[in-house]
Each structure stands twice: as C-alpha cells, then as structure tokens.
Design an enzyme around this catalytic site. Structure first.
Site, short mmCIF file in Angstrom:
data_model
loop_
_atom_site.label_atom_id
_atom_site.label_comp_id
_atom_site.label_asym_id
_atom_site.label_seq_id
_atom_site.Cartn_x
_atom_site.Cartn_y
_atom_site.Cartn_z
N CYS A 189 0.19 74.64 6.51
CA CYS A 189 1.31 75.15 6.84
C CYS A 189 2.22 74.00 7.69
O CYS A 189 2.34 74.21 8.93
CB CYS A 189 1.24 76.42 7.80
SG CYS A 189 3.01 77.19 7.87
N CYS A 371 7.18 78.68 3.22
CA CYS A 371 7.05 78.50 4.65
C CYS A 371 8.21 79.08 5.66
O CYS A 371 9.34 78.76 5.38
CB CYS A 371 7.24 76.89 4.83
SG CYS A 371 6.64 76.58 6.57
C1 LIG Z 1 -0.70 78.37 13.05
C2 LIG Z 1 -0.70 78.56 11.56
C3 LIG Z 1 0.32 79.02 10.96
C4 LIG Z 1 0.24 79.35 9.63
N1 LIG Z 1 1.46 79.95 9.14
C5 LIG Z 1 1.65 79.94 7.62
C6 LIG Z 1 2.90 80.88 7.17
O1 LIG Z 1 3.88 80.88 8.03
N2 LIG Z 1 2.86 81.09 6.17
C7 LIG Z 1 1.68 80.71 5.22
O2 LIG Z 1 1.97 80.84 3.86
N3 LIG Z 1 0.78 79.92 5.38
C8 LIG Z 1 0.41 79.70 6.89
N4 LIG Z 1 -0.56 79.21 7.30
C9 LIG Z 1 -1.66 78.36 6.56
C10 LIG Z 1 -2.54 79.65 5.90
O3 LIG Z 1 -3.00 80.55 6.83
C11 LIG Z 1 -3.52 78.82 5.04
O4 LIG Z 1 -2.88 78.07 4.25
C12 LIG Z 1 -4.51 79.78 4.42
O5 LIG Z 1 -5.24 80.51 5.17
C13 LIG Z 1 -5.05 78.98 3.27
O6 LIG Z 1 -6.16 79.89 2.65
P1 LIG Z 1 -7.65 79.43 2.01
O7 LIG Z 1 -8.31 80.52 1.55
O8 LIG Z 1 -7.42 78.44 1.43
O9 LIG Z 1 -8.30 79.18 3.43
P2 LIG Z 1 -8.71 79.93 4.68
O10 LIG Z 1 -7.76 81.29 4.91
O11 LIG Z 1 -8.71 79.20 6.00
O12 LIG Z 1 -10.18 80.79 4.52
C14 LIG Z 1 -11.13 79.91 4.34
C15 LIG Z 1 -12.60 80.54 4.52
O13 LIG Z 1 -13.62 79.72 4.20
C16 LIG Z 1 -14.71 79.75 5.19
N5 LIG Z 1 -15.51 78.74 5.40
C17 LIG Z 1 -15.27 77.52 5.60
N6 LIG Z 1 -16.28 76.56 5.46
C18 LIG Z 1 -17.10 77.57 4.79
C19 LIG Z 1 -18.34 77.08 4.11
N7 LIG Z 1 -18.80 75.78 4.41
N8 LIG Z 1 -19.08 77.93 3.39
C20 LIG Z 1 -18.35 79.06 3.21
N9 LIG Z 1 -17.19 79.75 3.75
C21 LIG Z 1 -16.57 78.80 4.53
C22 LIG Z 1 -14.00 80.23 6.49
O14 LIG Z 1 -14.60 80.88 7.44
C23 LIG Z 1 -12.64 80.95 5.97
O15 LIG Z 1 -12.96 82.45 5.93
C24 LIG Z 1 -0.74 78.95 8.74
C25 LIG Z 1 -1.88 78.66 9.63
C26 LIG Z 1 -1.97 78.34 10.74
C27 LIG Z 1 -3.16 77.98 11.38
#
Ligand SMILES: Cc1cc2nc3c(=O)[nH]c(=O)nc-3n(C[C@H](O)[C@H](O)[C@H](O)COP(=O)(O)OP(=O)(O)OC[C@H]3O[C@@H](n4cnc5c(N)ncnc54)[C@H](O)[C@@H]3O)c2cc1C
Length: 444
Positions: A189, A371
């Site tokens: 983000c 975003c």
């Molecule tokens: C402050 C903030 C504001 C944001 N604002 C927005 C917004 O307004 N709009 C938007 O669309 N996005 C926003 N985001 C971004 C969004 O949250 C992420 O892009 C999104 O969560 C990505 O999804 P993901 O599944 O790739 O990763 P995540 O949701 O981060 O999930 C990753 C998972 O993998 C697990 N994991 C990590 N390492 C391992 C391992 N070795 N083995 C097994 N599991 C593991 C973690 O515990 C976690 O549960 C924001 C993020 C933050 C921090």
C-alpha cells in the site's frame, strides 16, 4: 505497550512459529492436493474456496499467526478513527473447517520434490502450491529505528503491535515538526504513508495545535503518486492543507536521543539532510520473507519475489506453483485489492485444472489494484487502476480522483464489512462484476 524492534519482531515468522501449538513436531509428513503458504488476504480466499469445493483433507494452509488482520484498516486505527479490534479476527475463526490449518511457518520450499519444510520440523508435500506469505518489515534497514520506535513520538501503522502508538502520539503532539516518511523501495500500500499525514493534519487542527506545527511528507520516490490522475489531486490536497512534500528523500537514520531524522537525497547527490522532529510516522523498508529470499533463483528473483507470469500468477518454471499478493513478482502496486483479484484468477484456473477442464477459458489478471487515499475523516480519493498499464479502472460512476464522502463511506465502512462477511469465506472477487451497475458508462 512495550516498544521498538521487539514489537515488530514479535510478529515475524520465526518467533511466531515458536509460540504456536506444535502438534506435528517430529517430522510427520502429510500431503495435500493444494497447499497454501499464508492465510492472509490472498491466501485465505484461495483456501476457503478450494477447501469448500474439493472437500476435507484436500487443502492445507501453512500459517503461523494466531490472528488474521485486515491491514488496510490500520490507517484508520492509527488515526484514532476505528478501534484495533475492527481489524483483527482469530485465525481459528477464519480458516474454514474443511481446510487443514498447519500452525507453523514455511522455512523452505523444494519445488523439485514438491515439498515445504516448516519451522516445526515437519515436511509437507503438495500437488499444487499457492504462495501468499506477504511481506515482512525490515526495521534494521533504517539505522536507529529499532531503538527509537515506540518512544518520543516515533510510530508506525505498519505493524499490529505498534499501530496503536500512532493515535497516542498524535494526541500527545503539542505542536512542532510532524514528519511522515515513505521509503524508496517497494512496500505494501504505497498510499498509506501519505494517508496518515492527511488524517494527522486534520487531527492537529481538531486538537488546536495546527497553527504552531509544520506537517511534512518525505518520500524516497520521485512522485507523490504513481498515477498522474490521482497525483494531480493529491498535490492539490497537500498544497491547500499546507503539507510540505519532499520527494526523493529516503529516510536512512533516526536518532531517538536528538529527535532527528536523516534523509538521503536521491537526486544523484546522495546528500544527507537532517531534520528535527517532535512526531514521526515511519514506513519501514520491506521484503518478502527470508525463506523466499534464500530460496534460490529458480523460485524467486534476487529480492525474493516469487517469479510468476503476471497474467496467470503461475510460476515461470514450475507450473504447479502459483504466487499471489505482496510476495509475487507481478509488477503492480501491492495492495489487498490486488491480492483479492489475483486470488480469484488463481483459484478459478486451478480448480478447472484440477477437474481436468481443458477447454475452459483461463482467467487472466490485468494488474488491477486500488488505493483509497483518505484525505480526512470523511473524504477519500479512491485510486483504482492497472499497475501494468497505469490506466484508471474505476468502479464508480463519478470521477474518483475527486475527494468524496461516498468513497470514504465505501472504503471505511462498506469494504471492511465485505471483507469479514464475504472475502474471508472466498465469496468476494473484487468489484469488477458489479461495474455494469456501479459504473454503467465506464467513466474513468
Ligand atoms: C497500514 C497499511 C495500510 C494498508 N492499506 C491498504 C488499503 O487501503 N487498500 C489495500 O488494498 N491494501 C492496503 N494495505 C496492503 C494490504 O494489507 C496487503 O497488500 C495485503 O494484505 C496483501 O495480502 P497478502 O495475502 O499478500 O499478504 P498478507 O495479507 O500480509 O498475508 C500474509 C500471511 O502470510 C503469513 N506468513 C508470513 N510468513 C509466512 C511463512 N513463512 N509461512 C507461512 N505463512 C507465513 C502471515 O502470517 C500472513 O497471515 C495496507 C497495509 C498496511 C500495513
């Protein structure tokens, strides 16, 4: 609340794994048709849908965290607008009953043997692997930050253990210099570092301290926002609110004792500029997790992003491996919005593949990302675009580059409900299917 590095590290995989149930220690091996690494935003969607369709025992999900977070809400939590509890659910309430939750972290992937080794020593094998482990914060990459975080006005919305310090320090701010930083390297983000600046500036006015304070945004990149349509609106907001915008300034050090931040100026001079602060919101540098960074070039690129075809999210070498969300190499802006659509593409195509539907048309991902840039506690500029082409892909009938109350309500109130009620059950695939209703003339 305790402070600094320990706060961030507490959520890192190695530590998290060590505090979890470990019923499978001792090298017991299991096998799944589909194995997902990570039950965050992307992983939970794939897990929920495929477990539901394929039935019990077929889908495993490796996830060390006991909590599932709706991270986009942390901007509003940091601004003191939403409670932290609105952004978190127990993982045990989220992972569907038909999926097998493997409560450990992945420490290595052997794509040739089709196996994942876990922190608890177990080895799990798969037919199809979906990697969705997101990014980790690397506090150490900003000198002094691990020591300074959590003290004397130094905070960050980017971690569940530190986000509640932001509203505390914002309310304690009595005027002076308030800084907000965005690193030069990729983060999740990329709008979030400046959203909190707009919300904080409003809070300073509400608290009667704005007249004796300066609000400054420092970004390591050369634009306020990557897409011109929204960048133009954001410049207007920053200018009318008297927020100083300093581009190509990458935070490299914090001296907590002197309350001083050092920025490297990335205009070719590499000059170091020092700036005193009374409040500083830091966005740390980030990277894929260690197990991907050390996985070797066959699985991931040098930075650790899993190398996938940007349209199918399928690995470029191992066609039984997919990656979605923040840890994939797809060159779009890393957001939950992107992860949702990537998950939809992968779970749909993978299900067809498992059923042997050779003639079905494959879905492809167009780089969609979104975003929502909160500019106040009742207005938002809702950027929606393709990270591949840079073109807006707006879901609503009006010009989303304008500050809007409706956009605010959608992202602050409606989307979080959709997330908990539909998305985590695999029932939300992004806004595009509603676009004929919500933006019938396809205005962008
Ligand atoms: C402050 C903030 C504001 C944001 N604002 C927005 C917004 O307004 N709009 C938007 O669309 N996005 C926003 N985001 C971004 C969004 O949250 C992420 O892009 C999104 O969560 C990505 O999804 P993901 O599944 O790739 O990763 P995540 O949701 O981060 O999930 C990753 C998972 O993998 C697990 N994991 C990590 N390492 C391992 C391992 N070795 N083995 C097994 N599991 C593991 C973690 O515990 C976690 O549960 C924001 C993020 C933050 C921090």
């Amino acid at each position: 609340m305790n402070t600094s590095r320990a706060l961030f590290k507490a959520s890192s995989i190695s530590k998290a794994a060590s505090i979890l149930d470990n019923p499978l220690a001792g090298g017991v091996s299991r096998s799944f048709k589909v194995l997902t690494i990570g039950a965050g935003t992307g992983g939970i969607s794939v897990t929920a849908t495929l477990a539901n369709k394929l039935g019990k025992g077929e889908v495993g999900v490796i996830e060390p965290s006991q909590e599932h977070y709706q991270q986009p809400l942390w901007t509003l939590v940091g601004a003191g607008i939403k409670p932290f509890s609105s952004s978190v659910r127990k993982m045990s309430d989220i992972i569907p009953e038909r999926a097998t939750w493997i409560k450990s972290g992945a420490v290595s992937v052997d794509p040739e043997a089709k196996r994942v080794t876990l922190a608890n020593g177990e080895t799990v094998s798969y037919e199809y692997l979906v990697i969705a482990s997101g990014l980790e914060n690397n506090l150490d990459q900003i000198s002094g930050l691990p020591q300074a975080l959590g003290k004397d006005g130094v905070c960050s919305n980017y971690d569940p253990n530190s986000v509640l310090l932001t509203p505390k320090f914002l309310n304690e701010f009595k005027g002076g210099e308030a800084l907000f930083t965005m690193p030069a390297s990729p983060i999740k983000c990329p709008g979030a570092p400046q959203k909190i600046a707009y919300l904080a500036e409003e809070k300073f006015r509400d608290n009667g301290v704005r007249d004796n304070s300066n609000v400054s945004y420092y970004s390591g990149i050369g634009k306020i926002f990557g897409i011109e349509k929204y960048a133009n609106s954001l410049w207007e907001v920053a200018n009318k609110r008297n927020i100083n915008v300093n581009l190509l300034h990458d935070l490299v050090a914090i001296d907590g004792a002197k309350k001083e931040a050092s920025f490297k100026v990335l205009d070719g001079s590499n000059e170091i500029v020092k700036k005193k602060y009374d409040f500083i919101h830091v966005t740390p540098k980030m990277s894929p997790h260690q197990y991907l960074r050390s996985s070797g070039k066959k699985l991931a690129n040098d930075a650790g992003y899993v190398t996938v075809d940007s349209q199918t999210m399928q690995h470029v070498v191992y066609n039984n491996i997919y990656a979605i969300g923040d840890c994939s190499s797809a060159p779009t802006s890393k957001t939950a919005a992107a992860a949702v659509v990537e998950a939809f593409v992968v779970k749909s195509n993978l299900y067809d593949r498992i059923l042997g539907r050779k003639n079905s048309s494959q879905l492809t991902y167009n780089g969609y990302t979104s975003c929502p840039l909160f500019t106040s506690k009742n207005s938002t500029i809702m950027a929606e675009f393709s990270g591949y082409t840079g073109s807006p892909i707006e879901s609503l009938f009006y010009n989303q580059a304008k500050e809007s109350k409706l956009s605010y309500w959608i992202v602050a109130d409606l989307v979080p409900e959709i997330y908990w009620k539909l998305h985590v059950k695999g029932l939300w695939n992004g806004p595009s299917e509603f676009k004929p209703l919500t933006n019938p003339f396809n205005n962008n």
